[in-house]
Scaffold this motif. Structure first.
Motif, mmCIF file in Angstrom:
data_model
loop_
_atom_site.group_PDB
_atom_site.id
_atom_site.type_symbol
_atom_site.label_atom_id
_atom_site.label_comp_id
_atom_site.label_asym_id
_atom_site.label_seq_id
_atom_site.Cartn_x
_atom_site.Cartn_y
_atom_site.Cartn_z
ATOM 1 N N HIS A 275 0.770 -1.165 -0.131
ATOM 2 C CA HIS A 275 0.089 -0.120 -0.076
ATOM 3 C C HIS A 275 0.855 1.308 0.046
ATOM 4 C CE1 HIS A 275 -3.344 -2.737 1.106
ATOM 5 N NE2 HIS A 275 -3.957 -1.916 0.720
ATOM 6 N N PHE A 279 0.679 3.791 -3.205
ATOM 7 C CA PHE A 279 0.432 5.328 -3.175
ATOM 8 C C PHE A 279 1.470 6.162 -3.414
ATOM 9 C CE2 PHE A 279 -3.195 3.453 -0.606
ATOM 10 C CZ PHE A 279 -4.071 4.182 -1.265
ATOM 11 N N GLN A 333 -11.847 0.205 -4.816
ATOM 12 C CA GLN A 333 -12.065 1.430 -4.290
ATOM 13 C C GLN A 333 -12.011 2.722 -4.776
ATOM 14 O OE1 GLN A 333 -8.884 1.467 -0.978
ATOM 15 N NE2 GLN A 333 -9.051 -0.825 -0.692
ATOM 16 N N HIS A 355 -8.577 11.376 -5.216
ATOM 17 C CA HIS A 355 -9.250 10.297 -4.040
ATOM 18 C C HIS A 355 -8.451 10.474 -2.886
ATOM 19 C CE1 HIS A 355 -9.837 6.577 -2.153
ATOM 20 N NE2 HIS A 355 -10.806 5.954 -3.003
ATOM 21 N N ASP A 357 -7.595 8.919 -0.364
ATOM 22 C CA ASP A 357 -6.563 7.979 0.293
ATOM 23 C C ASP A 357 -5.179 8.385 -0.610
ATOM 24 O OD1 ASP A 357 -8.229 6.662 1.892
ATOM 25 O OD2 ASP A 357 -8.210 5.031 0.289
ATOM 26 N N PHE A 361 -1.995 10.447 1.565
ATOM 27 C CA PHE A 361 -0.645 9.820 1.731
ATOM 28 C C PHE A 361 0.419 10.879 1.884
ATOM 29 C CE2 PHE A 361 3.094 8.120 -0.057
ATOM 30 C CZ PHE A 361 3.411 7.024 0.568
#
Length: 593
Positions: A275, A279, A333, A355, A357, A361
């Protein structure tokens, strides 16, 4: 070996049987590779090409590429990994370290001499003469060169670390590296050797055996001289003590953080690492202009470079098991959208950079400056091309020497079209050849007759129009052209400059391919153009020699891609349309009903 440009003889996709044989050869040459690593290096279905090249010394070399990145090269049936492969598997070969300034000399074709090899506290790895070795820079485990040891480890030490230690075959920043995506080495922390661990354990035991008051107050007493950099050596004891104390405090906080992370299972840690790199790559590496982007290229060229030092992405150790499943989760997502543009080949076609997320980040500390530096370098490469300035020139030929003698020019004199025009006008006016009755005509005297008229015309033509006079003169002069590339001295060549030639050819099964020639004449790298086209149109592109032309190659890409070529050459590269031949062969766009 690759310090100078090489010549590509052929570039073809590898067959299934040859792919299996190559995997077996790699397994035999590098037994330390696991089955998963072999499949990752030599994939079953992803694009894999075999390229036959000739080095500048005429040596025949076979290069294997995975998504345009050279991963292996073969000389006389011996396989060698490239730096791109060694960055994925840094411990594949025994490694020797050198100082950073030495790399520039190695890339220029020099071998690694023993005085330039850094002797580590744990000692050298034990190698024999002829052993394939990696060369790293001090403080970074990522290899920057591949070479063969010219003597064993014992012989190196017996020689007092003098003489030639390694015959270097390939380095970071040489022409084989430039054939790939030109990425830079990752930052990998050096491994802690068994001897170093043993030494630290002994030190801890000695410290525990001593009384608290008997420990030395001088922080330099137990510092190994090999661990001190030149900067630290020049610092005073007080400054060094403060620095060591700060580092100790930082190490303590890092250990606490690691203990918290270690409470998770290895699978959870790998999921978190995927993850983080995902990102990080979206936020710092991928641009909108890169889309559509092959999912395999996104993993190799973008996510791997975002992996922290000392860690390695391994999808098998995660809960996803396959990268396609990881991307499916991200697609659910609504972070990105993945489509199969070609059969069996998935690409990222859309990314939602807004987005929550992605926005939330934060780039890990230490990566920000490195990412900015790499982005600026990639932008420099993208924006580095400037269309050359092309000026037609003319050389005075033997036939036209009498016409140009009065102006002081000799045979071979180089003139521009405006200079030729002025010389002709002055000649006509000086010799009073303008027709008195019609000033649009020029009377033809003996010199003009011999220089500009054919034998069949000499008795029939007594007058010429100005335009006809000038055009006849330019036709009979020797054609030349001057090309000036950005930041370089002008180059004058004989003949007219050949245009970039775009043709459509028919192949088996009624398939069409687009062939592009003469890119080199305009300062364009054919391999770079092929890579960009392949990314834009998602079609296979290869580099092949031009039949009958020495040291010239052509780009061949599947389908009729003239629309994309026209946009690239005219809009992005700003080349004049008159120097591009074949744009009229573009397919007609069907009208939407």
């Amino acid at each position: 070996m690759f310090s100078r440009a090489f010549r590509v003889r052929s570039n073809t996709a590898i067959k299934g049987s040859d792919r299996r044989k190559l995997r077996a050869d790699v397994a035999a040459a590098f037994p330390s590779l696991s089955a998963d690593q072999l499949t990752e290096l030599i994939p079953n279905k992803e694009e894999l090409n075999v390229i036959k090249i000739y080095s500048h010394k005429g040596e025949a070399v076979t290069v294997y590429t995975n998504h345009k990145n050279p991963i292996l090269f073969e000389i006389e049936r011996a396989l060698y990994p490239t730096v791109y492969t060694l960055w994925l598997y840094p411990d594949l070969l025994p490694a020797f370290s050198t100082w950073p300034p030495v790399l520039q000399k190695l890339a220029g074709g020099a071998d690694l001499m023993l005085p330039g090899v850094v002797v580590p506290p744990s000692g050298f790895p034990q190698v024999e003469q002829g052993t394939l070795c990696a060369v790293t820079l001090l403080g970074n485990r990522a290899p920057v060169a591949v070479g063969v040891a010219t003597m064993s480890t014992a012989e190196m030490l017996a020689a007092g670390m003098k003489g030639r230690g390694f015959a270097v075959l390939h380095t970071h920043m040489d022409h084989l590296w430039e054939y790939g995506d030109k990425s830079y080495p990752p930052t990998l922390a050096p491994l802690v050797t068994d001897s170093a661990e043993k030494k630290s354990t002994e030190d801890e035991e000695e410290t525990e055996g001593k009384e608290p008051g008997s420990s030395s107050s001088d922080p330099l007493q137990h510092v190994d001289v090999g661990d001190l950099s030149l900067k630290e050596t020049l610092m005073g004891k007080e400054e060094l003590s403060e620095k060591r104390a700060a580092e100790t405090a930082q190490d303590d906080s890092t250990e606490l953080q690691q203990e918290a992370e270690d409470s998770r299972t290895p699978q959870e840690q790998m999921d978190a690492l995927f993850h983080q790199c995902f990102f990080h790559a979206l936020k710092c590496k991928v641009k909108k202009s890169d889309l559509p982007l092959l999912t395999s290229t996104f993993l190799r060229s973008h996510m791997f470079s975002c992996c922290p030092a000392g860690q390695q992405l391994d999808i098998k150790k995660s809960s996803y098991k396959k990268f396609s499943k990881f991307l499916q989760c991200m697609q659910q997502q609504k972070i990105l959208q993945v489509k199969e543009l070609n059969k069996g080949v998935e690409s990222i076609v859309e990314v939602d950079w807004k987005h929550p997320d992605v926005r939330a980040f934060a780039v890990p500390e230490g990566f920000a400056s490195a990412s900015a530096a790499q982005d600026s370098k990639s932008e420099d490469r993208e924006q580095g091309y400037h269309a050359p300035e092309i000026i037609p020139l003319y050389g005075v030929s033997t036939r036209l020497m009498p016409l140009f003698q009065e102006s002081g020019h000799k045979k071979g004199s180089i003139l521009s079209s405006s200079e030729v025009r002025n010389i002709i006008i002055n000649y006509v006016k000086t010799n009073e050849l303008v027709d008195e009755t019609n000033k649009n005509f020029v009377k033809v005297n003996a010199i003009l007759c011999d220089c500009l008229l054919d034998k069949s015309e000499q008795e029939e033509i007594s007058n010429l129009k100005w335009d006809d006079l000038l055009s006849r003169c330019l036709e009979r002069l020797q054609p030349l052209h001057q090309v000036t590339f950005y930041g370089q001295e002008p180059i004058v060549r004989k003949g007219n400059l050949e245009p970039i030639d775009i043709t459509i050819a028919q192949r088996s099964s009624n398939k069409k391919v687009t062939i592009i020639k003469n890119l080199e004449l305009y300062g364009l790298d054919p391999q770079c153009v092929a890579n960009i086209l392949q990314q834009k149109v998602q079609a296979s592109a290869t580099i092949t020699p031009v039949p009958g032309a020495k040291d010239r190659v052509q780009v061949q890409i599947q389908g009729n891609q003239i629309h994309h070529l026209a946009k690239m050459l005219l809009e992005e590269y700003q080349l004049p349309r008159k120097y591009i031949q074949g744009l009229e062969k573009a397919p007609k766009l069907s009208r939407k009903k």
